[in-house]
Design a protein around this motif. Structure first.
Motif, mmCIF file in Angstrom:
data_model
loop_
_atom_site.group_PDB
_atom_site.id
_atom_site.type_symbol
_atom_site.label_atom_id
_atom_site.label_comp_id
_atom_site.label_asym_id
_atom_site.label_seq_id
_atom_site.Cartn_x
_atom_site.Cartn_y
_atom_site.Cartn_z
ATOM 1 N N ASP A 62 -5.869 40.206 -15.524
ATOM 2 C CA ASP A 62 -6.545 39.011 -15.849
ATOM 3 C C ASP A 62 -7.724 38.829 -14.812
ATOM 4 N N PHE A 63 -8.179 37.865 -15.339
ATOM 5 C CA PHE A 63 -9.457 37.185 -13.818
ATOM 6 C C PHE A 63 -8.883 36.881 -13.216
ATOM 7 N N ALA A 64 -7.717 35.259 -13.905
ATOM 8 C CA ALA A 64 -6.958 34.658 -13.709
ATOM 9 C C ALA A 64 -6.080 35.714 -12.280
ATOM 10 N N ARG A 65 -5.567 36.414 -12.399
ATOM 11 C CA ARG A 65 -5.185 36.578 -11.313
ATOM 12 C C ARG A 65 -5.591 37.377 -10.526
ATOM 13 N N LEU A 66 -7.089 37.280 -10.174
ATOM 14 C CA LEU A 66 -7.859 38.099 -8.639
ATOM 15 C C LEU A 66 -7.786 36.684 -7.704
ATOM 16 N N ASP A 67 -7.370 37.468 -6.605
ATOM 17 C CA ASP A 67 -7.993 36.504 -5.457
ATOM 18 C C ASP A 67 -9.435 36.493 -4.619
ATOM 19 N N ARG A 68 -9.718 35.606 -4.015
ATOM 20 C CA ARG A 68 -11.414 35.272 -4.434
ATOM 21 C C ARG A 68 -11.726 36.453 -3.819
ATOM 22 N N PHE A 69 -10.650 37.309 -2.902
ATOM 23 C CA PHE A 69 -12.044 38.112 -2.519
ATOM 24 C C PHE A 69 -12.150 39.042 -3.710
ATOM 25 N N GLU A 70 -11.710 39.305 -4.484
ATOM 26 C CA GLU A 70 -11.378 40.187 -5.426
ATOM 27 C C GLU A 70 -12.868 39.844 -6.458
ATOM 28 N N ALA A 71 -12.329 39.171 -6.836
ATOM 29 C CA ALA A 71 -13.537 37.753 -7.485
ATOM 30 C C ALA A 71 -14.484 38.435 -7.473
ATOM 31 N N GLU A 72 -14.835 37.781 -5.928
ATOM 32 C CA GLU A 72 -16.206 38.043 -5.135
ATOM 33 C C GLU A 72 -16.516 39.645 -5.365
ATOM 34 N N ALA A 73 -16.000 40.460 -4.794
ATOM 35 C CA ALA A 73 -16.347 42.425 -5.468
ATOM 36 C C ALA A 73 -16.485 42.359 -6.439
ATOM 37 N N VAL A 74 -15.653 41.887 -7.929
ATOM 38 C CA VAL A 74 -16.194 42.070 -8.952
ATOM 39 C C VAL A 74 -17.227 41.707 -9.209
ATOM 40 N N GLY A 75 -17.910 40.473 -8.666
ATOM 41 C CA GLY A 75 -18.693 40.380 -9.693
ATOM 42 C C GLY A 75 -20.008 40.592 -8.273
ATOM 43 N N ALA A 76 -19.816 40.870 -7.268
ATOM 44 C CA ALA A 76 -20.922 41.589 -6.925
ATOM 45 C C ALA A 76 -21.083 43.395 -7.073
ATOM 46 N N ALA A 77 -20.066 43.442 -7.381
ATOM 47 C CA ALA A 77 -20.258 45.093 -8.399
ATOM 48 C C ALA A 77 -21.282 45.217 -9.442
ATOM 49 N N MET A 78 -20.830 43.823 -10.199
ATOM 50 C CA MET A 78 -21.665 43.802 -12.215
ATOM 51 C C MET A 78 -22.980 43.762 -11.322
ATOM 52 N N ALA A 79 -22.899 42.530 -10.152
ATOM 53 C CA ALA A 79 -24.489 42.843 -10.121
ATOM 54 C C ALA A 79 -25.264 43.872 -9.417
ATOM 55 N N CYS A 81 -24.535 46.757 -10.048
ATOM 56 C CA CYS A 81 -24.990 48.328 -10.819
ATOM 57 C C CYS A 81 -25.774 47.164 -11.732
ATOM 58 N N SER A 82 -26.348 46.267 -12.143
ATOM 59 C CA SER A 82 -26.559 45.985 -13.283
ATOM 60 C C SER A 82 -27.663 46.515 -12.733
ATOM 61 N N ALA A 83 -28.468 46.097 -11.228
ATOM 62 C CA ALA A 83 -29.544 46.206 -10.846
ATOM 63 C C ALA A 83 -30.054 47.512 -10.695
ATOM 64 N N ALA A 84 -28.854 48.076 -10.339
ATOM 65 C CA ALA A 84 -29.725 49.796 -10.217
ATOM 66 C C ALA A 84 -29.971 50.394 -12.178
ATOM 67 N N LEU A 85 -28.700 49.870 -13.044
ATOM 68 C CA LEU A 85 -29.375 49.999 -14.364
ATOM 69 C C LEU A 85 -30.706 49.888 -15.235
ATOM 70 N N LYS A 86 -31.015 48.722 -14.102
ATOM 71 C CA LYS A 86 -32.994 48.225 -14.978
ATOM 72 C C LYS A 86 -33.723 49.140 -13.834
ATOM 73 N N LYS A 87 -33.222 49.372 -12.828
ATOM 74 C CA LYS A 87 -34.243 50.056 -12.125
ATOM 75 C C LYS A 87 -34.462 51.841 -13.117
ATOM 76 N N ARG A 92 -30.742 46.044 -21.317
ATOM 77 C CA ARG A 92 -30.105 44.688 -21.510
ATOM 78 C C ARG A 92 -29.021 45.517 -21.566
ATOM 79 N N PHE A 93 -28.174 44.401 -20.696
ATOM 80 C CA PHE A 93 -26.645 44.307 -20.235
ATOM 81 C C PHE A 93 -25.510 43.815 -21.068
ATOM 82 N N HIS A 94 -24.557 44.734 -21.554
ATOM 83 C CA HIS A 94 -23.717 43.860 -22.291
ATOM 84 C C HIS A 94 -22.872 43.903 -21.392
ATOM 85 N N ILE A 95 -21.011 42.871 -20.816
ATOM 86 C CA ILE A 95 -20.525 42.923 -19.864
ATOM 87 C C ILE A 95 -19.203 41.778 -20.582
ATOM 88 N N THR A 96 -18.151 42.669 -21.155
ATOM 89 C CA THR A 96 -17.402 42.380 -21.467
ATOM 90 C C THR A 96 -15.619 42.840 -21.049
#
Length: 108
Positions: A62-79, A81-87, A92-96
């Motif tokens: 789960d998210f609670a077990r991610l370290d800072r670097f992993e959490a940043e990488a997951v967030g950046a990857a979501m952003a 990929c969302s930008a690429a799909l938008k282009k 809309r995007f649903h993230i779950t």
């Protein structure tokens, strides 16, 4: 009539990362801490065009077990990929993340 067995995304992710299969649609993004896979559209509406899985490389539940670097990488990857799909025309995007029956964090 019995419902079909759900796809075990966590198992597919582990298998794919180990180089043991190609059940997913291929890696779209591979970085030090995160991988993004495409899930090909399936029959019966089981997934949609543009369905992605974002997962940290390290197996964690789960998210609670991610370290800072992993959490940043997951967030950046979501952003990213969302930008690429938008282009590509996504409206809309649903993230779950659900986690039922899976002990591997992955976001749809």
């Amino acid at each position: 009539m019995r419902a079909p067995e759900p796809v075990r995304h966590a198992w597919l992710i582990c298998q794919d990362q180990a180089g043991e299969g190609d059940a997913l649609g291929g890696n779209l993004l591979e970085e030090d801490y995160v991988v993004v896979f495409h899930v090909p559209p399936g029959g019966g509406g089981s997934s949609y065009l543009g369905h992605l899985l974002v997962t940290p490389r390290r197996h964690c539940a789960d998210f609670a077990r991610l370290d800072r670097f992993e959490a940043e990488a997951v967030g950046a990857a979501m952003a990213t990929c969302s930008a690429a799909l938008k282009k590509l025309g996504a409206e809309r995007f649903h993230i779950t993340t659900i986690g039922h029956g899976s002990d591997r964090l992955h976001l749809h």
